[in-house]
Design a protein around this motif. Structure first.
Motif, PDB file in Angstrom:
ATOM      1  N   SER A  21      41.115  36.068  49.626  1.00  0.00           N
ATOM      2  CA  SER A  21      41.408  37.394  49.083  1.00  0.00           C
ATOM      3  C   SER A  21      42.847  37.838  49.318  1.00  0.00           C
ATOM      4  N   LYS A  22      43.573  37.142  50.202  1.00  0.00           N
ATOM      5  CA  LYS A  22      44.962  37.514  50.473  1.00  0.00           C
ATOM      6  C   LYS A  22      45.968  36.751  49.621  1.00  0.00           C
ATOM      7  N   LEU A  23      45.472  35.887  48.734  1.00  0.00           N
ATOM      8  CA  LEU A  23      46.373  35.089  47.901  1.00  0.00           C
ATOM      9  C   LEU A  23      47.279  35.981  47.055  1.00  0.00           C
ATOM     10  N   GLU A  24      48.548  35.646  47.049  1.00  0.00           N
ATOM     11  CA  GLU A  24      49.516  36.281  46.162  1.00  0.00           C
ATOM     12  C   GLU A  24      50.023  35.305  45.099  1.00  0.00           C
ATOM     13  N   ILE A  25      50.027  34.012  45.433  1.00  0.00           N
ATOM     14  CA  ILE A  25      50.474  32.967  44.495  1.00  0.00           C
ATOM     15  C   ILE A  25      49.375  31.914  44.408  1.00  0.00           C
ATOM     16  N   TRP A  26      48.907  31.635  43.180  1.00  0.00           N
ATOM     17  CA  TRP A  26      47.871  30.627  42.965  1.00  0.00           C
ATOM     18  C   TRP A  26      48.274  29.799  41.744  1.00  0.00           C
ATOM     19  N   HIS A  27      48.725  28.553  41.978  1.00  0.00           N
ATOM     20  CA  HIS A  27      49.151  27.653  40.913  1.00  0.00           C
ATOM     21  C   HIS A  27      48.258  26.415  40.925  1.00  0.00           C
ATOM     22  N   PHE A  28      47.420  26.273  39.878  1.00  0.00           N
ATOM     23  CA  PHE A  28      46.541  25.119  39.721  1.00  0.00           C
ATOM     24  C   PHE A  28      46.876  24.364  38.441  1.00  0.00           C
ATOM     25  N   ASN A  29      48.061  24.581  37.889  1.00  0.00           N
ATOM     26  CA  ASN A  29      48.424  24.026  36.589  1.00  0.00           C
ATOM     27  C   ASN A  29      48.583  22.509  36.631  1.00  0.00           C
ATOM     28  N   ASN A  30      48.470  21.887  35.463  1.00  0.00           N
ATOM     29  CA  ASN A  30      48.693  20.449  35.280  1.00  0.00           C
ATOM     30  C   ASN A  30      47.760  19.604  36.137  1.00  0.00           C
ATOM     31  N   ASN A  31      46.460  19.815  35.916  1.00  0.00           N
ATOM     32  CA  ASN A  31      45.417  19.006  36.531  1.00  0.00           C
ATOM     33  C   ASN A  31      44.394  18.661  35.457  1.00  0.00           C
ATOM     34  N   ASN A  32      43.207  18.251  35.866  1.00  0.00           N
ATOM     35  CA  ASN A  32      42.126  17.944  34.926  1.00  0.00           C
ATOM     36  C   ASN A  32      40.902  18.810  35.198  1.00  0.00           C
ATOM     37  N   LEU A  33      41.129  20.046  35.610  1.00  0.00           N
ATOM     38  CA  LEU A  33      40.033  20.954  35.909  1.00  0.00           C
ATOM     39  C   LEU A  33      39.283  21.319  34.637  1.00  0.00           C
ATOM     40  N   SER A  34      37.977  21.492  34.770  1.00  0.00           N
ATOM     41  CA  SER A  34      37.130  21.819  33.620  1.00  0.00           C
ATOM     42  C   SER A  34      36.198  22.971  33.998  1.00  0.00           C
ATOM     43  N   GLY A  35      35.182  23.210  33.168  1.00  0.00           N
ATOM     44  CA  GLY A  35      34.298  24.343  33.410  1.00  0.00           C
ATOM     45  C   GLY A  35      34.963  25.636  32.999  1.00  0.00           C
ATOM     46  N   SER A  36      34.547  26.718  33.617  1.00  0.00           N
ATOM     47  CA  SER A  36      35.081  28.037  33.281  1.00  0.00           C
ATOM     48  C   SER A  36      35.672  28.682  34.525  1.00  0.00           C
ATOM     49  N   PHE A  37      36.386  29.781  34.313  1.00  0.00           N
ATOM     50  CA  PHE A  37      36.917  30.533  35.446  1.00  0.00           C
ATOM     51  C   PHE A  37      35.746  31.131  36.230  1.00  0.00           C
ATOM     52  N   PRO A  38      35.770  31.050  37.554  1.00  0.00           N
ATOM     53  CA  PRO A  38      34.688  31.667  38.333  1.00  0.00           C
ATOM     54  C   PRO A  38      34.805  33.193  38.320  1.00  0.00           C
ATOM     55  N   HIS A  39      33.651  33.863  38.405  1.00  0.00           N
ATOM     56  CA  HIS A  39      33.663  35.325  38.429  1.00  0.00           C
ATOM     57  C   HIS A  39      34.392  35.855  39.655  1.00  0.00           C
ATOM     58  N   GLU A  40      34.397  35.044  40.720  1.00  0.00           N
ATOM     59  CA  GLU A  40      35.029  35.476  41.974  1.00  0.00           C
ATOM     60  C   GLU A  40      36.541  35.641  41.849  1.00  0.00           C
ATOM     61  N   LEU A  41      37.090  35.258  40.694  1.00  0.00           N
ATOM     62  CA  LEU A  41      38.519  35.468  40.467  1.00  0.00           C
ATOM     63  C   LEU A  41      38.890  36.933  40.635  1.00  0.00           C
ATOM     64  N   SER A  42      37.975  37.826  40.300  1.00  0.00           N
ATOM     65  CA  SER A  42      38.255  39.261  40.371  1.00  0.00           C
ATOM     66  C   SER A  42      38.472  39.751  41.786  1.00  0.00           C
ATOM     67  N   LEU A  43      38.111  38.926  42.811  1.00  0.00           N
ATOM     68  CA  LEU A  43      38.269  39.328  44.205  1.00  0.00           C
ATOM     69  C   LEU A  43      39.697  39.125  44.707  1.00  0.00           C
ATOM     70  N   LEU A  44      40.503  38.447  43.930  1.00  0.00           N
ATOM     71  CA  LEU A  44      41.871  38.145  44.369  1.00  0.00           C
ATOM     72  C   LEU A  44      42.798  39.287  43.981  1.00  0.00           C
ATOM     73  N   ARG A  45      42.559  40.453  44.539  1.00  0.00           N
ATOM     74  CA  ARG A  45      43.255  41.678  44.121  1.00  0.00           C
ATOM     75  C   ARG A  45      44.736  41.688  44.496  1.00  0.00           C
ATOM     76  N   ASN A  46      45.151  40.823  45.424  1.00  0.00           N
ATOM     77  CA  ASN A  46      46.557  40.781  45.824  1.00  0.00           C
ATOM     78  C   ASN A  46      47.382  39.794  45.002  1.00  0.00           C
ATOM     79  N   LEU A  47      46.732  39.109  44.061  1.00  0.00           N
ATOM     80  CA  LEU A  47      47.393  38.048  43.315  1.00  0.00           C
ATOM     81  C   LEU A  47      48.563  38.600  42.496  1.00  0.00           C
TER      82      LEU A  47
END
Length: 600
Positions: A134-160
């Motif tokens: 929840s304290k994340l300010e920078i989140w970079h997951f670009n240029n991978n092979n991730l699939s599926g959908s964005f998790p709902h828990e993304l909304s908890l990263l209010r400091n992003l």
């Protein structure tokens, strides 16, 4: 005072000796502080799962000591300001193709402020445990092979503040929960399988400075723009945007990209509010109206091409070294009009070409082996948007696109290219961060063989990857083309051969970026198409056919046509009369014969 200097030196040497003795006995230097035990356990487990065991031994102390071989791609940051034990706050691990999973232990590092796992080979879906960070300010997951959908828990990263999630295989709708991340200043989501519409409540992201969305399936309306007073870069390329564009209050906007949508409105009303910007790309839409003259200025890179209802005048710009305007709707540039006027090439060009070669990005080069070939010069700096007309050989190169964070001339240099007997050709190349087109005009109609030559001379080391698409005659021939993969290595020449039919005297080759590949390796803006040279030649199995031009319809021509029509009509009547007369004579002769036979 003279006596104190040796004493100071002796103390210094004693401290140095104690430090050396402690290190030799396997003890940590006194300036190191212990890492929080839970953080150390989690980080050690993560490194072991990623087979970075050489770094696991040093996680019990901050700063974390990394093996020299990992120092370029791994960074671990600590916060020891609270006294006592240190907490792990930064974890950047990038550029490892053998890293394929996201360990669950990663989400036990609950004090992380920065997490960069870009340019690896991560697969699977993003675990819902990401909500623990929840304290994340920078989140970079670009240029991978991730699939599926964005998790709902993304909304908890209010400091992003910075979220980079591009060049993956994530699908589903754009999560509306992003609207809750009101501290976001940099949001980049493109090059995936996401669907629109863009949530209307994105307008609440009032702190945005950079917004880059792209490559969305479905349609979106232009109703999510908010009072983004700090926004400097807005890229909405290929987002399925439809309808009218209402000018917004974006006072700091310097970069606007609305390319490849279906937007419609007055081009004048759209552009004038942003006349002080540096880059405006609105090509491939349905904008209409007159291009305002005050928008055409040396400081602005402007692309309005492929808007069929936009009109303007380029006559005062062609030949000027600083023009930044690209449009095929002009009225006074003959060779450009040939791109849109049916039959114009056959009317205006007297010699139809059957073969040609261009040294993309370089000077003219003549080769005599294996066959005489002259590669035309193509070294003009096209800036952020521009075109160059080769009036001698009747071809045009056009370019539109620029990275928001790095200026480039579009010409790159290379050396030590293998796999070719024409090394001089591969010393330069033309590149683009968006769209690059070559038009060859006045071709004799027929079957052609097109050869495109490539060599990766920019991304030669590290985890960078260049991907782009290639269309010829508006048909895609390569999707996510990777030069290095095709050539089996960087600095190795390779080529594509493609047969094509020319039936309107124009050959169009289009190379363009579709949101895939790395963005910033080895430098910002190192992405998008790169081409070394191209050759096209007529296929000898079928000789070209040049359609004769239609006769001009002048008054004298019409009178001649009438005269020819009268003569043809008289001739037809004469033939008909002769046929009828012959038939009467034949019938009269048959009747006389029958009468004589009956009297006998």
């Amino acid at each position: 005072m003279a006596r104190s200097a040796p004493a100071v030196a002796a103390v210094f040497l004693l401290v140095l000796a104690l430090l050396t003795l402690g290190t030799a006995q396997g003890q940590q230097p006194p300036f190191g502080q212990p890492t929080n035990a839970a953080d150390a356990v989690a980080l050690r487990a993560v490194f072991q799962r990623w087979r970075l065991g050489g770094n696991a031994a040093g996680v019990d102390q901050c700063p974390v000591v990394l093996a020299e071989s990992f120092a370029m791609n791994v960074f671990v940051g600590c916060d020891c300001s609270r006294g006592g034990e240190c907490r792990i706050t930064d974890l950047n691990v990038t550029g490892y193709k053998n890293i394929t999973e996201i360990p669950r232990e990663l989400f036990n590092l609950t004090e992380l402020v920065s997490l960069d796992l870009s340019n690896n080979n991560l697969s699977g879906s993003i675990p819902p445990e990401v909500g623990n960070l929840s304290k994340l300010e920078i989140w970079h997951f670009n240029n991978n092979n991730l699939s599926g959908s964005f998790p709902h828990e993304l909304s908890l990263l209010r400091n992003l503040q910075s979220l980079w999630m591009f060049d993956n295989y994530i699908e589903g709708p754009i999560p509306e929960s992003i609207q809750n991340l009101t501290n976001l200043t940099d949001l980049r989501i493109y090059g995936m399988k996401l669907q629109g519409p863009i949530p209307k409540k994105f307008s609440t992201l009032s702190n945005l400075e950079v917004l880059m969305l792209g490559d969305l399936e479905g349609n979106s309306s232009f109703n999510f723009i908010g009072e983004w007073r700090n926004l400097s870069a807005l890229s909405l390329r290929n987002c399925g945007l439809t309808g009218q564009v209402t000018p917004q209050n974006l006072p700091k906007l310097k970069y606007l990209d609305l390319t490849r949508n279906n937007l419609s409105s007055s081009i004048e009303g759209l552009l004038l509010p942003y006349k002080n910007s540096n880059y405006i790309y609105v090509g491939e839409n349905n904008f209409s109206g007159r291009l305002p003259p005050e928008i055409i200025q040396p400081s602005l890179a402007l692309d309005v091409s492929y808007n069929p209802f936009v009109y303007g005048n380029l006559s005062n710009l062609v030949g000027q070294p600083m023009y930044k305007f690209l449009s095929f709707s002009c009225e006074n540039v003959t060779i450009l009009n040939c791109l849109r006027m049916k039959e114009c090439n056959r009317r205006t060009l007297t010699n139809s070409a059957t073969s040609f070669a261009i040294n993309c990005g370089g000077r003219q080069i003549d080769y005599s082996d294996p066959m005489p070939t002259v590669f035309s010069e193509d070294s003009t700096d096209l800036g952020g948007a521009g075109f160059h007309i080769n009036t001698t050989s009747h071809w045009v190169v056009s370019h539109a696109g620029s990275d928001p964070f790095n200026k480039s001339t579009g010409i790159v240099n290379g050396s030590n290219i293998s796999g070719t007997n024409m090394p001089e050709l591969f010393k330069t190349a033309r590149t683009s961060t968006s769209s690059l087109r070559y038009y060859v005009l006045g071709l004799a109609n027929g079957n052609y063989t097109v050869k495109l030559f490539f060599a990766e001379i920019v991304i030669t080391d590290g985890p960078g990857q260049r991907l782009f698409d290639i269309d010829i005659q508006d048909k895609n021939i390569r999707k996510d083309f990777d030069i290095t993969k095709e050539a089996q290595g960087p600095r190795i020449a390779t080529n594509i051969t493609h047969d094509v039919i020319v039936d309107n005297s124009i050959l169009v080759i289009h190379l363009y970026w579709s949101g895939r590949g790395t963005c910033c390796i080895p430098y910002k803006g190192a992405y998008g198409p790169l081409v070394k040279c191209l050759i096209f030649s007529v296929t000898r199995s079928q000789e070209p056919k040049i359609s004769p031009p239609q006769a001009p319809h002048s008054d004298s021509a019409r009178q001649d046509e009438k005269r020819r029509g009268v003569i043809a009509g008289i001739a037809a009547l004469c033939i008909a009369a002769a046929v009828i007369s012959s038939s009467i004579v034949y019938l009269w002769w048959k009747w006389v014969s029958l009468v004589k036979r009956s009297m006998a």
